[in-house]
Design a protein around this motif. Sequence first.
Motif, PDB file in Angstrom:
ATOM      1  N   SER A  24       5.347  -4.254 -18.373  1.00  0.00           N
ATOM      2  CA  SER A  24       5.609  -5.380 -17.472  1.00  0.00           C
ATOM      3  C   SER A  24       4.952  -5.167 -16.112  1.00  0.00           C
ATOM      4  O   SER A  24       5.268  -5.876 -15.154  1.00  0.00           O
ATOM      5  N   ALA A  25       4.030  -4.209 -16.032  1.00  0.00           N
ATOM      6  CA  ALA A  25       3.447  -3.839 -14.742  1.00  0.00           C
ATOM      7  C   ALA A  25       2.595  -4.959 -14.160  1.00  0.00           C
ATOM      8  O   ALA A  25       1.780  -5.575 -14.855  1.00  0.00           O
ATOM      9  N   THR A  26       2.816  -5.212 -12.863  1.00  0.00           N
ATOM     10  CA  THR A  26       1.974  -6.119 -12.091  1.00  0.00           C
ATOM     11  C   THR A  26       1.208  -5.290 -11.073  1.00  0.00           C
ATOM     12  O   THR A  26       1.811  -4.543 -10.306  1.00  0.00           O
ATOM     13  N   VAL A  27      -0.120  -5.401 -11.069  1.00  0.00           N
ATOM     14  CA  VAL A  27      -0.932  -4.655 -10.120  1.00  0.00           C
ATOM     15  C   VAL A  27      -0.933  -5.395  -8.786  1.00  0.00           C
ATOM     16  O   VAL A  27      -1.305  -6.560  -8.711  1.00  0.00           O
ATOM     17  N   TYR A  28      -0.528  -4.683  -7.728  1.00  0.00           N
ATOM     18  CA  TYR A  28      -0.516  -5.277  -6.394  1.00  0.00           C
ATOM     19  C   TYR A  28      -1.656  -4.774  -5.527  1.00  0.00           C
ATOM     20  O   TYR A  28      -2.053  -5.446  -4.577  1.00  0.00           O
ATOM     21  N   ASN A  29      -2.149  -3.607  -5.819  1.00  0.00           N
ATOM     22  CA  ASN A  29      -3.274  -3.077  -5.061  1.00  0.00           C
ATOM     23  C   ASN A  29      -3.974  -2.042  -5.928  1.00  0.00           C
ATOM     24  O   ASN A  29      -3.332  -1.110  -6.416  1.00  0.00           O
ATOM     25  N   GLU A  30      -5.270  -2.206  -6.126  1.00  0.00           N
ATOM     26  CA  GLU A  30      -6.012  -1.246  -6.939  1.00  0.00           C
ATOM     27  C   GLU A  30      -6.310   0.037  -6.173  1.00  0.00           C
ATOM     28  O   GLU A  30      -6.740   1.018  -6.764  1.00  0.00           O
ATOM     29  N   ASP A  31      -6.063   0.027  -4.860  1.00  0.00           N
ATOM     30  CA  ASP A  31      -6.329   1.195  -4.026  1.00  0.00           C
ATOM     31  C   ASP A  31      -5.037   1.645  -3.347  1.00  0.00           C
ATOM     32  O   ASP A  31      -4.644   1.109  -2.308  1.00  0.00           O
ATOM     33  N   PRO A  32      -4.342   2.629  -3.918  1.00  0.00           N
ATOM     34  CA  PRO A  32      -3.081   3.093  -3.324  1.00  0.00           C
ATOM     35  C   PRO A  32      -3.229   3.617  -1.902  1.00  0.00           C
ATOM     36  O   PRO A  32      -2.299   3.508  -1.102  1.00  0.00           O
ATOM     37  N   THR A  33      -4.388   4.189  -1.574  1.00  0.00           N
ATOM     38  CA  THR A  33      -4.570   4.692  -0.211  1.00  0.00           C
ATOM     39  C   THR A  33      -4.594   3.540   0.788  1.00  0.00           C
ATOM     40  O   THR A  33      -4.062   3.659   1.899  1.00  0.00           O
ATOM     41  N   ASP A  34      -5.194   2.429   0.404  1.00  0.00           N
ATOM     42  CA  ASP A  34      -5.186   1.247   1.258  1.00  0.00           C
ATOM     43  C   ASP A  34      -3.760   0.762   1.479  1.00  0.00           C
ATOM     44  O   ASP A  34      -3.381   0.389   2.599  1.00  0.00           O
ATOM     45  N   GLN A  35      -2.951   0.801   0.413  1.00  0.00           N
ATOM     46  CA  GLN A  35      -1.559   0.376   0.535  1.00  0.00           C
ATOM     47  C   GLN A  35      -0.776   1.333   1.433  1.00  0.00           C
ATOM     48  O   GLN A  35       0.047   0.902   2.251  1.00  0.00           O
ATOM     49  N   ALA A  36      -1.041   2.618   1.311  1.00  0.00           N
ATOM     50  CA  ALA A  36      -0.364   3.599   2.159  1.00  0.00           C
ATOM     51  C   ALA A  36      -0.700   3.368   3.626  1.00  0.00           C
ATOM     52  O   ALA A  36       0.180   3.428   4.502  1.00  0.00           O
ATOM     53  N   ARG A  37      -1.957   3.108   3.924  1.00  0.00           N
ATOM     54  CA  ARG A  37      -2.361   2.835   5.306  1.00  0.00           C
ATOM     55  C   ARG A  37      -1.692   1.569   5.818  1.00  0.00           C
ATOM     56  O   ARG A  37      -1.255   1.512   6.978  1.00  0.00           O
ATOM     57  N   THR A  38      -1.607   0.553   4.975  1.00  0.00           N
ATOM     58  CA  THR A  38      -0.976  -0.703   5.379  1.00  0.00           C
ATOM     59  C   THR A  38       0.476  -0.475   5.753  1.00  0.00           C
ATOM     60  O   THR A  38       0.943  -0.957   6.793  1.00  0.00           O
ATOM     61  N   PHE A  39       1.196   0.263   4.922  1.00  0.00           N
ATOM     62  CA  PHE A  39       2.606   0.527   5.224  1.00  0.00           C
ATOM     63  C   PHE A  39       2.745   1.314   6.531  1.00  0.00           C
ATOM     64  O   PHE A  39       3.652   1.046   7.328  1.00  0.00           O
ATOM     65  N   ALA A  40       1.858   2.279   6.761  1.00  0.00           N
ATOM     66  CA  ALA A  40       1.919   3.049   8.005  1.00  0.00           C
ATOM     67  C   ALA A  40       1.655   2.145   9.208  1.00  0.00           C
ATOM     68  O   ALA A  40       2.345   2.235  10.236  1.00  0.00           O
ATOM     69  N   GLU A  41       0.674   1.260   9.095  1.00  0.00           N
ATOM     70  CA  GLU A  41       0.348   0.337  10.187  1.00  0.00           C
ATOM     71  C   GLU A  41       1.494  -0.636  10.456  1.00  0.00           C
ATOM     72  O   GLU A  41       1.682  -1.076  11.599  1.00  0.00           O
ATOM     73  N   GLN A  42       2.269  -0.952   9.423  1.00  0.00           N
ATOM     74  CA  GLN A  42       3.401  -1.858   9.594  1.00  0.00           C
ATOM     75  C   GLN A  42       4.598  -1.187  10.261  1.00  0.00           C
ATOM     76  O   GLN A  42       5.555  -1.864  10.621  1.00  0.00           O
ATOM     77  N   GLY A  43       4.537   0.132  10.396  1.00  0.00           N
ATOM     78  CA  GLY A  43       5.579   0.843  11.117  1.00  0.00           C
ATOM     79  C   GLY A  43       6.562   1.620  10.272  1.00  0.00           C
ATOM     80  O   GLY A  43       7.527   2.184  10.811  1.00  0.00           O
ATOM     81  N   PHE A  44       6.347   1.699   8.972  1.00  0.00           N
ATOM     82  CA  PHE A  44       7.257   2.468   8.124  1.00  0.00           C
ATOM     83  C   PHE A  44       7.083   3.957   8.399  1.00  0.00           C
ATOM     84  O   PHE A  44       5.970   4.452   8.535  1.00  0.00           O
ATOM     85  N   SER A  45       8.197   4.673   8.440  1.00  0.00           N
ATOM     86  CA  SER A  45       8.158   6.091   8.808  1.00  0.00           C
ATOM     87  C   SER A  45       8.032   7.021   7.605  1.00  0.00           C
ATOM     88  O   SER A  45       7.684   8.196   7.770  1.00  0.00           O
ATOM     89  N   TRP A  46       8.325   6.523   6.404  1.00  0.00           N
ATOM     90  CA  TRP A  46       8.237   7.313   5.175  1.00  0.00           C
ATOM     91  C   TRP A  46       7.489   6.514   4.113  1.00  0.00           C
ATOM     92  O   TRP A  46       7.386   5.281   4.209  1.00  0.00           O
ATOM     93  N   LEU A  47       7.044   7.228   3.067  1.00  0.00           N
ATOM     94  CA  LEU A  47       6.523   6.593   1.860  1.00  0.00           C
ATOM     95  C   LEU A  47       7.252   7.160   0.648  1.00  0.00           C
ATOM     96  O   LEU A  47       7.475   8.378   0.557  1.00  0.00           O
ATOM     97  N   HIS A  48       7.607   6.291  -0.276  1.00  0.00           N
ATOM     98  CA  HIS A  48       8.225   6.689  -1.534  1.00  0.00           C
ATOM     99  C   HIS A  48       7.210   6.427  -2.640  1.00  0.00           C
ATOM    100  O   HIS A  48       6.816   5.274  -2.874  1.00  0.00           O
ATOM    101  N   VAL A  49       6.771   7.482  -3.307  1.00  0.00           N
ATOM    102  CA  VAL A  49       5.716   7.368  -4.318  1.00  0.00           C
ATOM    103  C   VAL A  49       6.247   7.851  -5.664  1.00  0.00           C
ATOM    104  O   VAL A  49       6.936   8.870  -5.745  1.00  0.00           O
ATOM    105  N   VAL A  50       5.924   7.100  -6.717  1.00  0.00           N
ATOM    106  CA  VAL A  50       6.335   7.462  -8.069  1.00  0.00           C
ATOM    107  C   VAL A  50       5.117   7.454  -8.992  1.00  0.00           C
ATOM    108  O   VAL A  50       4.367   6.467  -9.034  1.00  0.00           O
TER     109      VAL A  50
END
Length: 247
Positions: A24-50
């Motif tokens: 049932s997977a939906t791809v939201y970003n083919e580049d996880p590093t881009d997503q990590a940078r986006t979350f950091a720029e948005q102000g999140f202090s942690w990342l949860h990765v699985v």
Amino acid sequence: MILFPAIDLKGGHCVRLKLGEMDSATVYNEDPTDQARTFAEQGFSWLHVVDLDGAFAGESRNGSAVEAILRATRSPVQLGGGIRTFAQIEAWLEKGLARVILGTVAVRDPDLVREACRRFPGKIAVGIDAKGGKVAVEGWAEASSLGVIELAKQFEGAGVAAIIYTDIDRDGVLAGINWGATIALAEAVSIPVIASGGLASMDDIRRLTEPDAARLEGAISGRALYDGRIDPGEALALLRSTSRPKL
């Protein structure tokens, strides 16, 4: 109160599942590093990765993507999925992870978890994933006979940094967090609890500010962030403005 944005990895891509079903997977970003940078720029202090593939395989399958995330952000990262030996734990911590999340092995070999806590203080979290009130293992593919609180209490006093509690029946379907079960778990143990599975809207963010939720360390959000149902700036500002000492 920490809001943890989730990056779930499947085939090297950033995806979200529904009810833990891999097909049932939906791809939201083919580049996880881009997503990590986006979350950091948005102000999140942690990342949860699985590492979803790793959770089923019992070993790392998206290691290169995780390493790229670690290089791309200064935010502390907690990782779960397929980490089941001391060698795997040590290797990931040496690569710069802030926390390793142990799930299946917490059921199969709780002594390993206790020893890992002793050897790596503050670096070990336990992931408890439940379906119908019972703990699920092997990437949610198998059910055990253990109850959630029964398992959690096995690690009281062991030095576990946090318990990440996921209600599989709510994961990825925007049904709202199972507040009753999550808060009951937080009240039953002294280990900090992080809510996961179903966080759906700003109403859930506001629910995190209620007095009984002060026991929680935070909550994990995935699909609601990706779909825009939760505004990162508004959510983080709300949680900062209402932060209070834990009960």
